[in-house]
Every structure is written in C-alpha cells, then in structure tokens.
Motif scaffolding. Structure first.
Motif, PDB file in Angstrom:
ATOM      1  N   THR A   5      49.870  12.395 -52.573  1.00 31.77           N
ATOM      2  CA  THR A   5      49.461  12.504 -51.208  1.00 31.77           C
ATOM      3  C   THR A   5      47.952  12.450 -51.490  1.00 31.77           C
ATOM      4  O   THR A   5      47.315  12.849 -52.449  1.00 31.77           O
ATOM      5  N   GLY A  27      44.017   9.442 -46.043  1.00 36.41           N
ATOM      6  CA  GLY A  27      45.188  10.388 -46.010  1.00 36.41           C
ATOM      7  C   GLY A  27      46.486   9.702 -46.105  1.00 36.41           C
ATOM      8  O   GLY A  27      46.785   8.596 -45.352  1.00 36.41           O
ATOM      9  N   THR A  28      47.451  10.446 -46.450  1.00 32.20           N
ATOM     10  CA  THR A  28      48.917   9.820 -46.402  1.00 32.20           C
ATOM     11  C   THR A  28      49.534  10.459 -45.046  1.00 32.20           C
ATOM     12  O   THR A  28      49.172  11.805 -44.763  1.00 32.20           O
ATOM     13  N   TRP A  72      54.473  10.038 -49.159  1.00 31.93           N
ATOM     14  CA  TRP A  72      53.667   9.973 -50.235  1.00 31.93           C
ATOM     15  C   TRP A  72      53.484   8.505 -50.665  1.00 31.93           C
ATOM     16  O   TRP A  72      53.975   7.786 -49.929  1.00 31.93           O
ATOM     17  N   LYS A 126      44.533  13.797 -48.810  1.00 30.62           N
ATOM     18  CA  LYS A 126      44.089  14.697 -47.861  1.00 30.62           C
ATOM     19  C   LYS A 126      42.549  14.878 -48.123  1.00 30.62           C
ATOM     20  O   LYS A 126      42.213  15.286 -49.313  1.00 30.62           O
ATOM     21  N   ASP A 127      41.860  14.837 -47.099  1.00 32.01           N
ATOM     22  CA  ASP A 127      40.308  15.328 -47.107  1.00 32.01           C
ATOM     23  C   ASP A 127      39.591  14.410 -48.413  1.00 32.01           C
ATOM     24  O   ASP A 127      38.878  15.092 -49.217  1.00 32.01           O
ATOM     25  N   ALA A 158      52.279  12.660 -42.862  1.00 32.61           N
ATOM     26  CA  ALA A 158      53.026  13.719 -43.149  1.00 32.61           C
ATOM     27  C   ALA A 158      54.537  13.299 -43.523  1.00 32.61           C
ATOM     28  O   ALA A 158      54.810  12.500 -42.903  1.00 32.61           O
TER      29      ALA A 158
END
Ligand code: NAI
Length: 327
Positions: free
Chosen positions: A285, A255-256, A261, A287-288, A258
């Motif tokens: 970005t 993941g990136t 990016w 995620k998961d 918060a």
C-alpha cells in the motif's frame, strides 16, 4: 506557484524513454497541478538522440514542463533530483552469462547509486526499471548509504497490470472491479502473480477460476508476456512499461485506495520469509509518500512454494553481485 519537481530519467533516448517522457511532461507522473523539470541521462553516443527527443518535448508546449536538460554524467543528472527513473540498462547480448550481465549492470548502477547519494534531493524516490531490475536496485541502493533504504524500488507494476488485464478478460469484468492481486518475488520468469487474496465485485477470484487455469494459463501468460510482445512486435514492450512506471510513481506519491493494494519491489524487512534487504515484489500500500508491505496475509502452500522459488533466484543474484564486489 509551486517549484518544479526534478525528474531524472536514465536511458532517455531509448524506447521506454520515448514513451515515458511525454507522459511525464503532460502531468501524468505526479498530477495535473505539479510542474516538472526533466533531467535526462544518456551515454555519450546517445546524447544526440536525446537532444532530438528534447526538441520534441519542447514542441509539445506542455504547460507543466519547466525545461529539459541533458547529461552524460550521472553526478550532474542526479543533482537535486526528487524522482529518479532508472530505465537505461545493459541488455543481455548473445552468449552472455548471467554473471556477465549482472557485472555489466553493476558498472551502471553503482555509479548511479553513488551519484544519487551525493547529490539527490532529501526526498528522492528511486524507481529502477532497467533489468535485472530488482538486483540493479539492490546495487544502486548499496552505494547510497545516506538515502533511506525504502526510497529504492524496482518495477513489477507492469506485471501487476498484465495480471489485472488477464483476469479482467477471463472474468468478463472491467479492471476497476479487481482488488488485491499481487506480484511476488523477482521481475523475471520466476515471478509469482497471485490471486490468493484477490477479489472482484466482493467475491473471491480464487473461487471463480480453476486452479488448472491459474497454473497453466494465467501465471505463465503474465510471466512470459514480455517475450510474447517481442515475438509479435519485433521490439520489446516499451509503451506498457512506460505506463507502468507512471503508475508506480503516481501511486507512490498519491497513495493506494482504501481496501486495495498494488505491487512493487521494495526492500524486504523480512516479511513473509523474504530475507531482509532483498528488493523483492510484495503486495504494497502507499500512504504519505511511502510504500509499505501489506502485513499479516495468510500464505497457502501453493503460494509459499512459488514465492520461495522466486526469492531463491533473488538470493542467487544477490550472492553473485556480492562475490563480484558490486554490493
Ligand atoms: P532501449 O535499449 O531502447 O534503451 C535503453 C537506453 O539506455 C539506451 O538509449 C541506452 O543508450 C541507455 N543507456 C545504457 N546505459 C546507460 C547508462 N549507463 N546511463 C544512461 N543511459 C544508458 O531499452 P528499453 O526498451 O527502453 O528498455 C530499457 C530497460 O527496461 C531494459 O533493461 C529492459 O529490459 C527494461 N524493462 C523493464 C521492464 C520492467 O517491467 N521492469 C519492462 C520492460 C523493459
């Protein structure tokens, strides 16, 4: 303990392969607690050299390396693979036209796409590094209809890292201060490294540097960095390319952060006027275990023209491989 993750690396006996494999074996691709099993793919003439590299990998006594297998058949090399790093490609030789180059690479990436389709693990993630990376990824993807399209990506992380390095130097800040830099388009001289939305220490980078520096210095330096390294080193950038490949996969899986990016060439969903299905670089970005194109950015006129120019080149490459029957 966890079962090893299968990582296939093509072009394993090449320059990037030599820099990449040891970092994978040391745990930097996926994380310090994930064992990996390497599956190396080479052409028959380079299998012996790959065996030499495998001996050195063994001699590293890496705690996370569960073994190394060498293949000259893509069907076997991609069997059960979870992460596929497609590094080996056909380089442009003297007098070779663009169409010839695309055709020669079609001969590599079509069977590799088919092999991934036939035998890779259900969660396979593919990163194409071998040039022309975006269109090679498009070819592989089009021969893997059973693999979700978003599993095929091409590498512009090296361009992204080069952009970070140039900006950090210019602004006199560490790279960790920089956020929201983006590479758009093709991994080629037409790429657009953008600071339109970029920040450092909460301030806008676009307000801290002048447009002339961006246009005449920053953009060409990033876009032509590969040529500058060949000129200086007498060999192409291999260690930094390997490092960027590690970053691309590590970010994809982990993941990136918060508020930031990164950049990757991913299958376009039509965002920002990039034709659907092209594999083009965007701000993304992760995620998961999924890369997603950052949505809703305002694009100024300068950025629009640069993005359009690079995307036009990708459209041309796609049309050429379409005419050649490669997709
Ligand atoms: P290299 O020439 O040292 O190694 C390439 C290796 O690929 C060779 O060992 C060759 O035998 C192998 N190979 C060729 N066809 C193959 C096939 N069908 N299956 C398996 N292996 C095959 O080249 P290097 O420096 O390692 O670069 C590899 C590629 O990465 C090049 O296409 C280069 O242009 C590209 N590259 C991409 C970058 C990016 O940012 N996307 C950055 C730097 C390089």
């Amino acid at each position: 303990s966890q079962a090893p993750v299968n990582v296939t690396v093509t072009g394993a006996a090449g320059q990037i392969g030599y820099a990449l494999l040891f970092r994978i074996a040391s745990g930097q691709l996926l994380g310090q607690d994930v064992p990996v099993k390497l599956r190396l793919l080479e052409i028959p003439q380079a299998v012996k050299a790959a065996e030499g590299t495998a001996m050195e990998l063994e001699d590293g006594a890496f705690p996370l390396l569960a073994g190394t297998d060498i293949f000259d058949d893509p069907k076997q090399a991609f069997e059960g693979t979870n992460i596929a790093l497609l590094v080996g490609a056909r380089p442009r030789s003297k007098g070779m036209e663009r169409g010839d180059l695309l055709e020669a690479n079609g001969g590599i990436f079509k069977p590799q796409g088919e092999a991934i389709n036939a035998g890779a693990a259900d969660d396979v993630k593919v990163l194409v590094v071998g040039n022309p990376a975006n269109t090679n990824a498009l070819i592989a993807r089009s021969h893997a209809p059973d693999v979700p399209a978003d599993r095929f990506t091409a590498m512009t992380r090296l361009d992204h890292n080069r952009a970070l390095a140039q900006l950090a130097k210019k602004l006199g800040v560490p790279v960790t201060e920089l956020k929201k830099v983006a590479i758009w388009g093709n991994h080629s001289a037409t790429q657009y490294p953008s600071v339109q939305h970029a920040e450092f220490g909460g301030k806008k980078i676009a307000d801290a540097v002048d447009q002339a520096w961006l246009e005449n210095d920053f953009i060409p330096t990033v876009a032509k960095r590969g040529a500058a390294i060949i000129e200086a080193r007498g060999l192409s950038s291999a260690a930094s390319a390997a490092s960027a490949a590690i970053d691309h996969v590590y970010t994809w899986v982990n993941g990136t952060p918060a508020g930031d990016w990164t950049s990757a060439a991913v299958v376009s969903d039509g965002s920002y006027g990039v034709p659907e299905g092209l594999i083009s670089s965007f701000p993304v970005t992760a995620k998961d275990g999924k890369y997603e194109i950052v949505q809703g950015l305002e694009i100024d006129d300068f950025s629009r023209a640069r993005i359009d120019a690079s995307v036009a080149e990708l459209v041309e490459e796609r049309d050429t491989v379409q005419k050649l029957g490669l997709i």
